[in-house]
Design a protein around this motif. Sequence first.
Motif, PDB file in Angstrom:
ATOM      1  N   VAL B 160      -1.052  42.717 -25.308  1.00 16.16           N
ATOM      2  CA  VAL B 160       0.283  43.261 -25.040  1.00 16.16           C
ATOM      3  C   VAL B 160       1.245  42.827 -26.142  1.00 16.16           C
ATOM      4  O   VAL B 160       1.420  41.628 -26.380  1.00 16.16           O
ATOM      5  N   LEU B 161       1.863  43.790 -26.806  1.00 12.81           N
ATOM      6  CA  LEU B 161       2.789  43.494 -27.895  1.00 12.81           C
ATOM      7  C   LEU B 161       4.244  43.515 -27.446  1.00 12.81           C
ATOM      8  O   LEU B 161       5.057  42.737 -27.935  1.00 12.81           O
ATOM      9  N   ALA B 162       4.579  44.439 -26.561  1.00 12.16           N
ATOM     10  CA  ALA B 162       5.983  44.601 -26.174  1.00 12.16           C
ATOM     11  C   ALA B 162       6.046  45.135 -24.759  1.00 12.16           C
ATOM     12  O   ALA B 162       5.139  45.845 -24.309  1.00 12.16           O
ATOM     13  N   LEU B 163       7.112  44.792 -24.062  1.00 11.83           N
ATOM     14  CA  LEU B 163       7.285  45.258 -22.687  1.00 11.83           C
ATOM     15  C   LEU B 163       8.697  45.780 -22.470  1.00 11.83           C
ATOM     16  O   LEU B 163       9.649  45.279 -23.070  1.00 11.83           O
ATOM     17  N   LEU B 173      15.242  45.206 -19.883  1.00 11.00           N
ATOM     18  CA  LEU B 173      14.975  44.265 -20.968  1.00 11.00           C
ATOM     19  C   LEU B 173      13.806  44.766 -21.782  1.00 11.00           C
ATOM     20  O   LEU B 173      12.782  45.164 -21.238  1.00 11.00           O
ATOM     21  N   ARG B 174      13.959  44.730 -23.117  1.00 13.23           N
ATOM     22  CA  ARG B 174      12.832  45.025 -23.987  1.00 13.23           C
ATOM     23  C   ARG B 174      12.405  43.716 -24.632  1.00 13.23           C
ATOM     24  O   ARG B 174      13.225  43.006 -25.212  1.00 13.23           O
ATOM     25  N   THR B 175      11.145  43.383 -24.528  1.00 14.72           N
ATOM     26  CA  THR B 175      10.642  42.157 -25.158  1.00 14.72           C
ATOM     27  C   THR B 175       9.627  42.505 -26.229  1.00 14.72           C
ATOM     28  O   THR B 175       9.038  43.580 -26.209  1.00 14.72           O
ATOM     29  N   LEU B 188       9.037  36.105 -24.679  1.00 13.93           N
ATOM     30  CA  LEU B 188       9.241  36.552 -23.304  1.00 13.93           C
ATOM     31  C   LEU B 188       8.119  37.481 -22.846  1.00 13.93           C
ATOM     32  O   LEU B 188       7.836  37.590 -21.655  1.00 13.93           O
ATOM     33  N   THR B 189       7.482  38.161 -23.811  1.00 13.67           N
ATOM     34  CA  THR B 189       6.379  39.056 -23.451  1.00 13.67           C
ATOM     35  C   THR B 189       5.270  38.262 -22.761  1.00 13.67           C
ATOM     36  O   THR B 189       4.833  38.610 -21.654  1.00 13.67           O
ATOM     37  N   SER B 190       4.827  37.185 -23.399  1.00 15.05           N
ATOM     38  CA  SER B 190       3.763  36.369 -22.807  1.00 15.05           C
ATOM     39  C   SER B 190       4.197  35.750 -21.485  1.00 15.05           C
ATOM     40  O   SER B 190       3.388  35.557 -20.586  1.00 15.05           O
ATOM     41  N   LEU B 191       5.482  35.429 -21.393  1.00 14.23           N
ATOM     42  CA  LEU B 191       5.983  34.845 -20.148  1.00 14.23           C
ATOM     43  C   LEU B 191       5.885  35.853 -19.006  1.00 14.23           C
ATOM     44  O   LEU B 191       5.512  35.519 -17.879  1.00 14.23           O
ATOM     45  N   LEU B 192       6.194  37.109 -19.294  1.00 17.73           N
ATOM     46  CA  LEU B 192       6.168  38.143 -18.256  1.00 17.73           C
ATOM     47  C   LEU B 192       4.743  38.534 -17.880  1.00 17.73           C
ATOM     48  O   LEU B 192       4.466  38.853 -16.714  1.00 17.73           O
ATOM     49  N   VAL B 193       3.833  38.518 -18.868  1.00 17.07           N
ATOM     50  CA  VAL B 193       2.443  38.837 -18.542  1.00 17.07           C
ATOM     51  C   VAL B 193       1.914  37.758 -17.597  1.00 17.07           C
ATOM     52  O   VAL B 193       2.058  36.573 -17.864  1.00 17.07           O
ATOM     53  N   GLY B 194       1.358  38.167 -16.486  1.00 14.86           N
ATOM     54  CA  GLY B 194       0.834  37.207 -15.515  1.00 14.86           C
ATOM     55  C   GLY B 194       1.860  36.713 -14.522  1.00 14.86           C
ATOM     56  O   GLY B 194       1.560  35.835 -13.716  1.00 14.86           O
ATOM     57  N   SER B 195       3.075  37.261 -14.554  1.00 19.84           N
ATOM     58  CA  SER B 195       4.121  36.745 -13.662  1.00 19.84           C
ATOM     59  C   SER B 195       4.125  37.438 -12.302  1.00 19.84           C
ATOM     60  O   SER B 195       5.004  37.198 -11.477  1.00 19.84           O
ATOM     61  N   GLU B 196       3.145  38.296 -12.065  1.00 15.48           N
ATOM     62  CA  GLU B 196       2.899  38.869 -10.730  1.00 15.48           C
ATOM     63  C   GLU B 196       4.126  39.522 -10.098  1.00 15.48           C
ATOM     64  O   GLU B 196       4.350  39.406  -8.890  1.00 15.48           O
ATOM     65  N   GLY B 197       4.892  40.195 -10.918  1.00 18.10           N
ATOM     66  CA  GLY B 197       6.030  40.936 -10.374  1.00 18.10           C
ATOM     67  C   GLY B 197       7.179  40.068  -9.914  1.00 18.10           C
ATOM     68  O   GLY B 197       8.092  40.557  -9.256  1.00 18.10           O
ATOM     69  N   THR B 198       7.179  38.780 -10.269  1.00 13.94           N
ATOM     70  CA  THR B 198       8.238  37.899  -9.776  1.00 13.94           C
ATOM     71  C   THR B 198       9.375  37.692 -10.771  1.00 13.94           C
ATOM     72  O   THR B 198      10.408  37.141 -10.417  1.00 13.94           O
ATOM     73  N   LEU B 199       9.183  38.116 -12.023  1.00 17.98           N
ATOM     74  CA  LEU B 199      10.234  37.950 -13.043  1.00 17.98           C
ATOM     75  C   LEU B 199      10.829  39.286 -13.463  1.00 17.98           C
ATOM     76  O   LEU B 199      11.978  39.347 -13.914  1.00 17.98           O
ATOM     77  N   GLY B 200      10.039  40.351 -13.355  1.00 16.36           N
ATOM     78  CA  GLY B 200      10.520  41.653 -13.780  1.00 16.36           C
ATOM     79  C   GLY B 200       9.525  42.718 -13.363  1.00 16.36           C
ATOM     80  O   GLY B 200       8.349  42.430 -13.139  1.00 16.36           O
ATOM     81  N   VAL B 201      10.026  43.943 -13.263  1.00 11.76           N
ATOM     82  CA  VAL B 201       9.156  45.078 -12.976  1.00 11.76           C
ATOM     83  C   VAL B 201       8.814  45.735 -14.312  1.00 11.76           C
ATOM     84  O   VAL B 201       9.709  46.140 -15.056  1.00 11.76           O
TER      85      VAL B 201
END
Lengths: 449, 449
Positions: B160-163, B173-175, B188-201
């Motif tokens: 994943v490069l960008a979200l 938010l664009r990361t 922030l991209t790596s932070l959001l990956v694996g966050s199970e929908g708890t940080l952002g949709v």
Amino acid sequence: MTGLDGLLAHLPSWSTEPEVLARAALDRSGAVPDGLPLAVVHATSVDDVVRTVSYAAEHGVPVVPRGAGSGVSAGALAGTGTIVLDLSRLDRIVEIRPDDGIAVVEPGVITADLDRAAAEHGLRYAPDPASAAFSTIGGNIATNAGGLRCVKYGVTRDSVLALDVVTGDGRLLRTGRTTLKGVTGYDLTSLLVGSEGTLGVVVGATVKLLPLPRSTATATAYFPDARTAVEAVTGLRRAGLRPSTIEFLDHATLVAIDDAQGGDLSTRGRAFLLVQTDGYGAEEEMAAVVEALKATATLVETSGDAAAADRLLATRRQALPSIERLGRVLIEDIVVPTTRLADAVAAIEAIVRDTGVRIFTFAHAGDGNLHPIVLVEEDGPPVGDAVDALFALALDLGGTLTGEHGVGLLKRDWLAAELGETGLDLQRRIKAVFDPAGVLNPGKAITER
Amino acid sequence: MTGLDGLLAHLPSWSTEPEVLARAALDRSGAVPDGLPLAVVHATSVDDVVRTVSYAAEHGVPVVPRGAGSGVSAGALAGTGTIVLDLSRLDRIVEIRPDDGIAVVEPGVITADLDRAAAEHGLRYAPDPASAAFSTIGGNIATNAGGLRCVKYGVTRDSVLALDVVTGDGRLLRTGRTTLKGVTGYDLTSLLVGSEGTLGVVVGATVKLLPLPRSTATATAYFPDARTAVEAVTGLRRAGLRPSTIEFLDHATLVAIDDAQGGDLSTRGRAFLLVQTDGYGAEEEMAAVVEALKATATLVETSGDAAAADRLLATRRQALPSIERLGRVLIEDIVVPTTRLADAVAAIEAIVRDTGVRIFTFAHAGDGNLHPIVLVEEDGPPVGDAVDALFALALDLGGTLTGEHGVGLLKRDWLAAELGETGLDLQRRIKAVFDPAGVLNPGKAITER
Ligand SMILES: Cc1cc2nc3c(=O)[nH]c(=O)nc-3n(C[C@H](O)[C@H](O)[C@H](O)COP(=O)(O)OP(=O)(O)OC[C@H]3O[C@@H](n4cnc5c(N)ncnc54)[C@H](O)[C@@H]3O)c2cc1C
Ligand SMILES: Cc1cc2nc3c(=O)[nH]c(=O)nc-3n(C[C@H](O)[C@H](O)[C@H](O)COP(=O)(O)OP(=O)(O)OC[C@H]3O[C@@H](n4cnc5c(N)ncnc54)[C@H](O)[C@@H]3O)c2cc1C
């Protein structure tokens, strides 16, 4: 003394000698701080780090973590009123577990030393910044350093499994794990990698080691112009190839190397690519590389043996030192999508024409990561506009301000343009989570509100 | 209606039908929610997502993001008073840029559809969860899904490069970036990956595509016992090999597959490994794999052609469905260092002996990622102690609670044991940064204070 007596009295190793301070305040960016730091603390244990950061948080004193000081974005620059926290003496390779493919290291370990120690077990530490001979793993982690082979093996972040860090409130935090996979909790490890000492001080790391490749093949190619050379990178991708290294040198750089080394590279073509393949099938893949390159190159050479390959890589490593002989330089570090490399080199040539500033460009071309090296000449034109034009072209072409050197102090003005206001706002809040007192390398990497 | 009139009146597609709600409230974990959600919103645009999350934040209504509902840790479980935010209709592959090796997708794209679309350009999307035929990219990102070939090509995070995400306060938010490298700002991209929908949709993603490998070679091996089979994984590493897939099946799993398929795998040995190599030199590397396996295997077979290889992979994919025929199962997902796999399989055998619970173990053995499948039998012994023992053994052996399925609701009680209090505290604060109202999938992935 310095007003830090309450701290220094409890630490085994530190200095407040002006000459020591003056040296510890600089990195390799050429940037000059506004005065001398208060002290440099040479950490000899994790406890020294906890003590220093805790004291700093309590008294509101900025702390500048420091590895080898080889950074080029002023990330380790230390000004008036700061404490330099030097991690370079924490330099033990704690453990290598060859069968698990991991190493546990202290932050001050020199990158190349880790790679050498891994090689004794038939392994390697993949990230190979050109500064590997002197940079520290802690500095590599703090900047998310890249290197020649990261087009195939990833950047430092891709090799870091777990970290021990001291956060801005002096707490010891362990992130990640020693297994190759895992999704328990948010990925704080990746968040800390590349955070330039602003979220935590790295005091330990568990990193991945990969098997040494069974074989490596190397080719060099010369092209009639820069555009053709970088377009060949897309040609390699279209052919389904995955080289471990694709490095580009422009003609100005070839000339500089020739001037320094007495060679004749610059007579062979107007632009240069160095390509390596590795692993099983490296030779077969190299044959396909050579075929793809020959479509547009005027000269392609393969190096039969390891010694010849090493010479070619050494040539590449001479690029920066050869340019630095010419005067003070600004080392830029923009990235564009690889399909826009041709537009990027054309735009850089236009900047040179328009401003009269001399720019030498080499690139980790497989990643789209260009290093335009801007020469600051005593009696030459001012370079500010040229540098701004480089940042603008990176963003215009859908790229980024920095591929591996970090934002440091030098690229802060452009941050909002790349991250957007929401992104910057969230980043600032994350900084406040890790460093509520705002004492970890303040002013670096992200701008304050 | 539901008290959501102020929201639903502005949305094109939603349902409050009890049957629809009941279905949208479940995932594949077998866990049962405490009642029905208020509504399911089928997002048809990013705007629908912004509107839903903003409303939820304002009114304190929990939102449960949902892809295909194929998760197995109750991450998408939706209880009383929640809104299910279904992303599955945002399923456009927006763009494939073959020459840059990237794809831009909406979150509802089915994993295998992206891989197929990439294949038309000679590329592939590396992460291949066994659920690829029905899981969504958004769900894969939210769980950091792994798959068979991630031992060589990494997990979802590595692709994943960008979200584009909608944070808990309804901001877009664009990361990250569309270049292969870049260090501007925190990751922030790596932070959001694996966050199970708890940080952002997740409402959009830019992912990496790699060239299809030039060739692929496959072998299967049978061993006298489980320990010998998993020890062979270390043997492959010692031989400097980098297979793209190393899958383990224990004897109970072989029997279950035979019972379902009418085969005779379980008569060939007491444990099984499937190994693939790929890329240039795949066959040469496979020859070395076979030699290494033969040191301890009683039977090694290589599959000459792609069709035979596909059949072997299909066998592996049949493991879970074959076990599921036997009754309700709990799909566990622990990881240990690969050198501790032998201790792990021995400990699992001991758990089976001590508790009488039936456990079938297969594993992404190259990563140390074990899936002990716990059978919940009507008249069998209670499984709680066995499951706790699995988590305990993962942590005892220096491993982690979950390799790729996520914490969801099911592993929350063990979180602090793995992350530590400082880690958990920082994670909670990060959650508050992204989701100040605490409405994004509350109670999942991390425990509240
Ligand atoms: C000739 C030359 C070639 C180079 N080639 C490359 C290259 O190929 N790729 C590349 O990526 N870079 C390259 N660099 C830049 C530089 O070497 C890297 O950024 C390197 O990672 C810095 O390591 P260091 O130990 O010198 O860190 P320093 O310069 O001391 O510090 C760099 C940053 O990291 C922080 N930091 C250092 N240690 C820690 C720690 N333990 N905990 C928290 N924060 C810390 C500092 O505060 C600072 O912000 C090159 C530099 C030179 C001079
Ligand atoms: C037969 C089978 C085999 C499997 N094999 C594997 C495997 O090999 N590897 C593996 O990793 N997993 C596997 N899984 C588990 C599951 O398929 C994966 O976790 C998958 O990534 C879930 O995708 P989904 O679209 O079904 O997500 P869902 O189940 O709908 O949701 C999973 C989680 O992600 C969140 N979520 C979903 N979409 C979004 C979004 N757009 N934005 C934010 N959050 C979101 C949800 O809230 C939830 O927390 C398997 C499951 C089954 C049933």
